[in-house]
Design a protein around this motif. Structure first.
Motif, PDB file in Angstrom:
ATOM      1  N   PRO A 167       0.846  -1.139  -0.091  1.00 38.75           N
ATOM      2  CA  PRO A 167      -0.044  -0.018   0.039  1.00 38.75           C
ATOM      3  C   PRO A 167       0.999   1.286  -0.077  1.00 38.75           C
ATOM      4  N   GLN A 168       0.232   2.293  -0.510  1.00 38.23           N
ATOM      5  CA  GLN A 168       1.219   3.513  -0.659  1.00 38.23           C
ATOM      6  C   GLN A 168       1.320   4.240   0.683  1.00 38.23           C
ATOM      7  N   HIS A 169       2.370   4.644   0.797  1.00 38.86           N
ATOM      8  CA  HIS A 169       2.767   5.413   2.232  1.00 38.86           C
ATOM      9  C   HIS A 169       3.925   6.409   1.871  1.00 38.86           C
ATOM     10  N   LYS A 175      -4.475   5.516   8.295  1.00 31.94           N
ATOM     11  CA  LYS A 175      -4.933   5.403   6.793  1.00 31.94           C
ATOM     12  C   LYS A 175      -5.323   4.027   6.426  1.00 31.94           C
ATOM     13  N   VAL A 176      -6.514   3.860   6.017  1.00 28.75           N
ATOM     14  CA  VAL A 176      -6.985   2.499   5.394  1.00 28.75           C
ATOM     15  C   VAL A 176      -7.060   2.276   4.191  1.00 28.75           C
ATOM     16  N   SER A 177      -6.363   1.228   3.401  1.00 28.13           N
ATOM     17  CA  SER A 177      -6.207   1.012   2.078  1.00 28.13           C
ATOM     18  C   SER A 177      -6.761  -0.301   1.786  1.00 28.13           C
ATOM     19  N   TYR A 196      -6.995  -3.544  -1.060  1.00 28.64           N
ATOM     20  CA  TYR A 196      -6.397  -3.939  -2.386  1.00 28.64           C
ATOM     21  C   TYR A 196      -7.453  -5.043  -2.705  1.00 28.64           C
ATOM     22  N   TRP A 217      -4.552  -1.173  -5.408  1.00 26.23           N
ATOM     23  CA  TRP A 217      -5.047  -0.867  -4.012  1.00 26.23           C
ATOM     24  C   TRP A 217      -5.488   0.558  -4.365  1.00 26.23           C
ATOM     25  N   ARG A 218      -6.689   0.983  -3.366  1.00 24.90           N
ATOM     26  CA  ARG A 218      -7.052   2.046  -3.154  1.00 24.90           C
ATOM     27  C   ARG A 218      -7.277   2.680  -1.823  1.00 24.90           C
ATOM     28  N   SER A 219      -7.139   3.848  -1.631  1.00 25.23           N
ATOM     29  CA  SER A 219      -7.224   4.516  -0.387  1.00 25.23           C
ATOM     30  C   SER A 219      -8.760   4.724   0.041  1.00 25.23           C
ATOM     31  N   ILE A 220      -9.278   4.361   1.143  1.00 32.37           N
ATOM     32  CA  ILE A 220     -10.826   4.706   1.563  1.00 32.37           C
ATOM     33  C   ILE A 220     -10.827   5.604   2.603  1.00 32.37           C
ATOM     34  N   ARG A 231      -9.678   7.635   6.372  1.00 34.08           N
ATOM     35  CA  ARG A 231      -8.897   7.499   7.515  1.00 34.08           C
ATOM     36  C   ARG A 231      -9.409   6.397   8.492  1.00 34.08           C
TER      37      ARG A 231
END
Length: 428
Positions: A183-185, A215-217, A219, A226-229, A231
């Motif tokens: 996941p991106q960070h 942060k919640v991601s 996959y 991956w996509r961020s959804i 906090r």
């Protein structure tokens, strides 16, 4: 009775396999699917070679899911996945047949992708990658092969991390594997806890990552992205372990330390619904406190917690899912081990635990007796070392089939897609 015997003999003596396939093709698709869904996995792996229509059917993701649901409670399909420098499998039947205080001999699994990575360790390319990763904070052991950490699992698929910074989704039974990104960070050193589950509403497997408890991601195996959804909804909430999958939700045990200065800690589960992608809070037994060492798992399709004390361990089970008042102290186990991680129920509702990451304990609740089963020295090399353990059910689910635009190759494949499996599932 004699006529039936003669008929069976005639069928058995058919000279060519083509005739048998032709006879099977005359059966209704629903019957063929229903029969095949009850056969052992080893047979199904062979039957893929019978003909193209059967290959299409037995390789179809929906058939794999249907076959898994039909036989997931079969003890013969359950195994314990062990890992350290390699992946090992230990069948539950072997554990039941083992002698008291005996030594277990697990089978080493051969995952082609992991083997390729290990063989590349001595190359210049790997040494460069290793140097770059060490600069980013990754830690490598003196043994140059990749340690494998089990992060989470669902329906026979297992999410693992290699020490070289690679993440895979693996089917330990078929040996198939798929590389996935992190996941991106933005920072180099972050704390990430994972969970994996199946979302029936979208027919998709999802890996959920909570990065630095903020942060919640998510996959998606189907979209391979991956996509961020947003906090994480609970402020001052600390999750230290990977999540547990149960009832199409992932559960992380954590602590609200907002009142830590007053020495007040509130423990609870953060449950993530895979369909709605929303969190909700679930309470834990009042016995949980900061002075306890605890482990979480699933026993008999129920959420489970083990509160580890100095010389005994309390096993709590949530009898009714989502009902906080249904937490029940099911067992008290007296054993000198430091911690017990719940794995699964075996025969006669005997719970199996991983003790101190080094041996297995099978508890007989009727006699109040523990059966210790030790892992061999060869599991990790010259000396026994801690290992991860996870329960998995053998399945045909492929990590590589999701996301492909499936091209139907037979009318049986069309029936799978059009609802034949759903109809059969209701009849099971």
């Amino acid at each position: 009775m004699k006529k039936q015997s003669d008929s069976e003999e005639v069928i058995a003596k058919r000279p060519t396999i083509e005739r048998n396939v032709s006879m099977a093709s005359d059966l209704p698709d629903e019957i063929i699917v229903n029969i095949l869904s009850r056969l052992p996995l080893k047979s199904l792996m062979r039957f893929r070679c019978v003909c193209k229509p059967w290959l299409a059917l037995l390789s179809h993701p929906r058939f794999s899911e249907f076959h898994f649901q039909c036989s997931k409670e079969d003890l013969r399909r359950k195994s314990i996945l062990l890992s350290n420098l390699y992946l090992y499998s230990l069948s539950c039947e072997t554990i039941l047949c083992s002698a008291e205080d005996g030594e277990l001999i697990p089978d080493q699994l051969h995952i082609p992708l992991i083997k390729d990575i290990n063989e590349a360790i001595e190359t210049k390319t790997f040494r460069k990658i290793r140097k770059d990763l060490e600069e980013e904070g990754f830690f490598f052991r003196e043994n140059r092969k990749c340690r494998i950490d089990i992060l989470c699992s669902c329906n026979g698929l297992v999410h693992v991390r290699l020490a070289v910074g690679l993440f895979l989704i693996v089917n330990p039974y078929t040996g198939e594997s798929k590389k996935i990104a992190e996941p991106q960070h933005s920072r180099k050193l972050v704390t990430v806890v994972y969970g994996m589950g199946y979302d029936g509403s979208t027919d998709d497997y999802k890996v959920v990552a909570i990065v630095d408890v903020c942060k919640v991601s998510v996959y998606s195996l189907r979209s391979n992205a991956w996509r961020s959804i947003g906090r994480f909804p609970y402020d001052k909430y600390v999750c230290v372990e990977n999540g547990i999958h149960l009832r199409e939700a992932i559960h992380w045990l954590g602590c609200d330390n907002s009142c830590s200065k007053q020495n007040i800690f509130k423990y609870s589960f953060a449950a993530f619904d895979l369909a709605s992608e929303e969190f909700r809070e679930m309470k834990v037994p009042n016995e949980i406190s900061p002075s306890n060492i605890w482990e979480v798992g699933v026993l008999g399709e129920c959420l489970c917690m083990v509160v580890n004390r100095v010389d005994h361990h309390h096993v709590w089970i949530m009898k009714e899912y989502g009902v906080d008042q249904s937490w029940t102290k099911q067992f008290t186990i007296s054993t000198p081990e430091y911690s017990l991680k719940p794995l699964c129920f075996l025969h006669n509702d005997e719970p199996l635990f991983l003790a101190d990451n080094s041996c297995l304990i099978l508890f007989n609740p009727n006699e109040g007796r523990c059966k210790h089963l030790f892992l061999p020295r060869c599991l990790d090399g010259s000396e026994p070392k801690p290992c991860d353990a996870e329960v998995y059910a053998k399945s045909l689910v492929s990590p590589n089939e999701f996301g492909r635009k499936w091209k139907e190759q037979s009318r049986m494949g069309n029936n799978v897609e059009e609802g034949t499996l759903k109809g059969n599932l209701r009849d099971v």
